[in-house]
Scaffold this active site. Structure first.
Site, mmCIF file in Angstrom:
data_model
loop_
_atom_site.group_PDB
_atom_site.id
_atom_site.type_symbol
_atom_site.label_atom_id
_atom_site.label_comp_id
_atom_site.label_asym_id
_atom_site.label_seq_id
_atom_site.Cartn_x
_atom_site.Cartn_y
_atom_site.Cartn_z
ATOM 1 N N ASP A 165 0.237 -6.030 5.843
ATOM 2 C CA ASP A 165 0.416 -5.129 6.980
ATOM 3 C C ASP A 165 -0.880 -4.908 7.774
ATOM 4 O OD1 ASP A 165 1.869 -3.239 8.519
ATOM 5 O OD2 ASP A 165 1.142 -1.597 7.276
ATOM 6 N N GLU A 402 -0.861 -4.567 -4.537
ATOM 7 C CA GLU A 402 0.587 -4.732 -4.508
ATOM 8 C C GLU A 402 1.076 -6.136 -4.850
ATOM 9 O OE1 GLU A 402 2.313 -3.045 -0.997
ATOM 10 O OE2 GLU A 402 1.730 -1.029 -1.583
ATOM 11 N N ASN A 453 0.474 2.832 -5.271
ATOM 12 C CA ASN A 453 0.812 3.168 -3.882
ATOM 13 C C ASN A 453 2.233 3.693 -3.828
ATOM 14 O OD1 ASN A 453 -1.623 1.988 -3.291
ATOM 15 N ND2 ASN A 453 -0.766 0.107 -2.419
ATOM 16 N N TYR A 455 5.086 5.909 -1.227
ATOM 17 C CA TYR A 455 5.374 6.521 0.074
ATOM 18 C C TYR A 455 6.662 7.321 0.025
ATOM 19 C CZ TYR A 455 1.507 3.857 1.893
ATOM 20 O OH TYR A 455 0.243 3.372 2.136
ATOM 21 N N TYR A 459 8.943 5.702 3.101
ATOM 22 C CA TYR A 459 9.796 4.544 2.822
ATOM 23 C C TYR A 459 10.901 4.893 1.816
ATOM 24 C CZ TYR A 459 6.074 1.793 5.020
ATOM 25 O OH TYR A 459 5.152 1.290 5.896
ATOM 26 N N GLU A 491 -2.496 5.026 -2.515
ATOM 27 C CA GLU A 491 -2.000 5.118 -1.132
ATOM 28 C C GLU A 491 -0.840 6.091 -1.112
ATOM 29 O OE1 GLU A 491 -0.895 1.469 0.837
ATOM 30 O OE2 GLU A 491 -2.646 0.395 0.064
ATOM 31 N N LYS A 555 -0.560 5.314 10.201
ATOM 32 C CA LYS A 555 -0.770 6.226 9.073
ATOM 33 C C LYS A 555 -2.201 6.744 9.023
ATOM 34 C CE LYS A 555 2.989 4.568 6.220
ATOM 35 N NZ LYS A 555 3.243 3.272 6.898
#
Ligand code: BDP
Length: 584
Positions: A165, A402, A453, A455, A459, A491, A555
């Site tokens: 990303d 990741e 990580n 979210y 997400y 994250e 973000k």
């Protein structure tokens, strides 16, 4: 590899500036390109710089770019050894001087150098040519290209289709330098420090290039000094500093350590100054200890990213970033998702920031778990550690971001990467940053700690910050149990479009981002095995074009041009409020 420095025995010529440039748009073989001179209609580009935003026609160019400039070797350099050093390129690079191939370097983000010999270092004018290959490849480290059915690690379906990303900028991103040293010179220095009963111990291992015998290296740190003889091209020196000032964020004291190479007659052949922070770092039980004391990390995952400059090293941007990180109360950051400029780490040493130094291995999945890729990965890990091991600010090596590790091959790949990092540097804990669940992270237990990580509210459980708080704790706990050690929330966060406000808070508003960060931080901060939280991201950054990125990833708690959003003010309060700090 030593960073080039100017002093009485080392000379340096900077080769940054405007280069001639030609994109190899037809994918021609290098021999058919321009080692003997760029076409007369060549473009012009800045170095350091990414090519994608300097010239509009190059925005979507991801291939081989050819750079060229003239340079001069000073007549005064005579018989000295001359090296050409390139701080980093965005991919594989090949380098020619006067049309002669000097060599190549595989992979982005790390420095490399070549010695100029014979006529190539004769006094006078020479032509430097650098071909930087930023082609997005299916099989490379990191993988450059997505959009394949079996590619699980994917931010794909964008333009360009990268499995990560951030925008795959092309270019020469760090300085190009020419330097000269004497025939007998220090070619490498590696530092280890330890503490015991108030004293600090410094061990320096040096590599010396020489054909002579009887050379000695003197090491002096203020009032303390030692001299050792060079044996078979290596030298070791040990110094003890009583009543030492250990390096830490509150007192990032650096000892200026002058290493001097002298010959039998006492003539100085070379000198190199190290700025040494004496400190220890270790994982013990569920804690991360700096100088024997538990430390909690407050900070960010960042990017090297700024309008027009792209991924270029830009001292003014670095100064602003550190200024903002101090203002907000951060004590640390991760070089997500690749090694940052060496100068950035020098600043962290001076300013007392703790750095998680990350490899470029982002979004690894099954296809790269081959013997060849593992060898390449280990070579990159060794290069990174050789470059950064002398920085006191670097406290952890993060070997990947990741990955999916679900097969035997994947597990073996990660175990061997961990072993390779530990062999290259037994003095720092090794981690990587996971997502998904422990099932997709086989072998994570062979790391000292793990970053996670997550979210929630974005997400997962979109829009529901409060309702998903317990899920965040559950998944962090699952990873803690898997590694049987500390966890970093590496994250978390939400996109916010600067200037978009909403009461009640909804997705993309500054309020929603501030609430997500604040509530999740307060919810997890006292988990006994959590060693820190890093917000994603320090600043907004450019990504590939996809339908879920409006002008990039938002973000950041600062905008791309470094203005604070509401979340920045919220974090400043949280991180400066002692009541809100973890209770330990
Ligand atoms: C994480 C990635 C990071 C992304 C972030 C996001 O590690 O590179 O930018 O998600 O989606 O999965 O914002």
């Amino acid at each position: 590899m030593l960073y080039p420095k100017l002093n009485a025995y080392r000379e340096l010529v900077g080769l940054d500036g405007i280069y001639r440039f030609a994109p190899n748009r037809e994918d021609r073989a290098s021999g058919d390109c321009w080692p003997d001179g760029l076409p007369v209609n060549a473009l012009e580009l800045a170095v350091p710089g990414s090519w994608n935003e300097q010239l509009r026609d190059l925005h979507e160019f991801h291939g081989e770019g050819w750079y060229e400039r003239d340079f001069y070797v000073p007549a005064s350099w005579g018989e000295r050894c001359v090296f050409l050093r390139i701080g980093s390129t965005a991919g594989n690079a090949r380098v020619w001087v006067d049309g002669c191939l000097l060599g190549e370097h595989i992979g982005p983000h790390l420095p490399f150098e070549f010695e100029l010999k014979g006529g190539l270092k004769s006094p006078g004018a020479h032509r430097l040519t650098i071909a930087v290959d930023n082609t997005l490849r299916w099989m490379s480290l990191p993988p450059g290209q997505a959009r394949r059915d079996e590619d699980r690690a994917g931010f794909g379906l964008g333009c360009p289709d990268v499995p990560y990303d951030f925008f795959p900028y092309g270019g020469i991103h760090r300085s190009v330098q020419l330097y000269a040293v004497n025939r007998d010179h220090i070619s490498d220095l590696s530092v280890r420090t330890s503490l015991d009963a108030g004293s600090g111990h410094i061990e320096i291992a040096g590599k010396i290039r020489t054909r002579e015998t009887g050379l000695r290296m003197r090491v002096e740190a203020g009032a303390y000094g030692v001299e050792s003889s060079v044996e078979g091209g290596t030298v070791e020196a040990k110094l003890t500093i009583p009543s030492v000032r250990p390096w830490c964020p509150a007192d990032p004291h650096l000892y200026k350590c002058v290493c001097t190479l002298v010959d039998e007659s006492g003539t100085v052949a070379d000198e190199y100054v190290l700025q040494i922070g004496v400190r220890t770092v270790e994982v013990r039980g569920n804690e991360l200890l700096l100088n024997g004391e538990p430390i909690f990390l407050h900070g960010f995952g960042k990017h090297e990213d700024f309008p027009i400059l792209g991924k270029a090293w830009a001292p003014a941007v670095a100064i602003r970033d550190y200024d903002l990180m101090r203002w907000i109360g951060a004590n640390s950051f991760r070089t997500s998702h690749y090694p940052y400029a060496e100068e950035m780490l020098d600043m962290a040493d001076r300013l007392g920031f703790l750095v998680i130094d990350e490899t470029p291995f982002v979004s690894l999945s099954e296809r790269v778990y081959t013997d060849a890729c593992r060898e390449q990965a280990c070579a990159v890990i060794r290069e990174l550690i050789e470059r950064d091991r002398n920085h006191p600010s670097v406290i952890l090596w993060s070997l990947a971001n990741e990955p999916y590790i679900e097969s035997d091959a994947g597990e073996r790949f990660f175990r061997e990467m961990a072993a390779c990092a530990r062999e290259a540097d037994p003095s720092r804990p090794v981690m990587y940053v996971a997502h998904e669940s422990p099932q997709q992270n086989r072998g994570a237990e062979c790391f000292d700690l793990i970053g996670v990580n997550k979210y929630f509210g974005w997400y997962h459980e979109t829009g529901d910050i409060d309702g998903s708080l317990h899920k965040l704790t559950d998944i962090l706990t699952a990873f803690h149990l898997q590694v049987n050690g500390p966890v970093l929330l590496a994250e978390f966060g939400a996109d916010a479009v600067a200037g978009l406000h909403s009461d009640p808070p909804v997705l993309f508003s500054e309020e929603y981002q501030a609430d997500t960060i604040c509530k999740q931080y307060q919810h997890v901060r006292n988990l006994p095995w959590l060693i820190g939280t890093h917000v994603w991201n320090f600043a907004d950054f450019k990504t590939a074009q996809t339908i879920n990125r409006v002008g990039g990833n938002k973000k950041g708690v600062f905008t791309r041009d470094r203005q604070p959003k509401l979340a920045a003010h919220t974090l400043r309060q949280l991180w400066n409020d002692t009541d809100a700090k973890p209770t330990r």
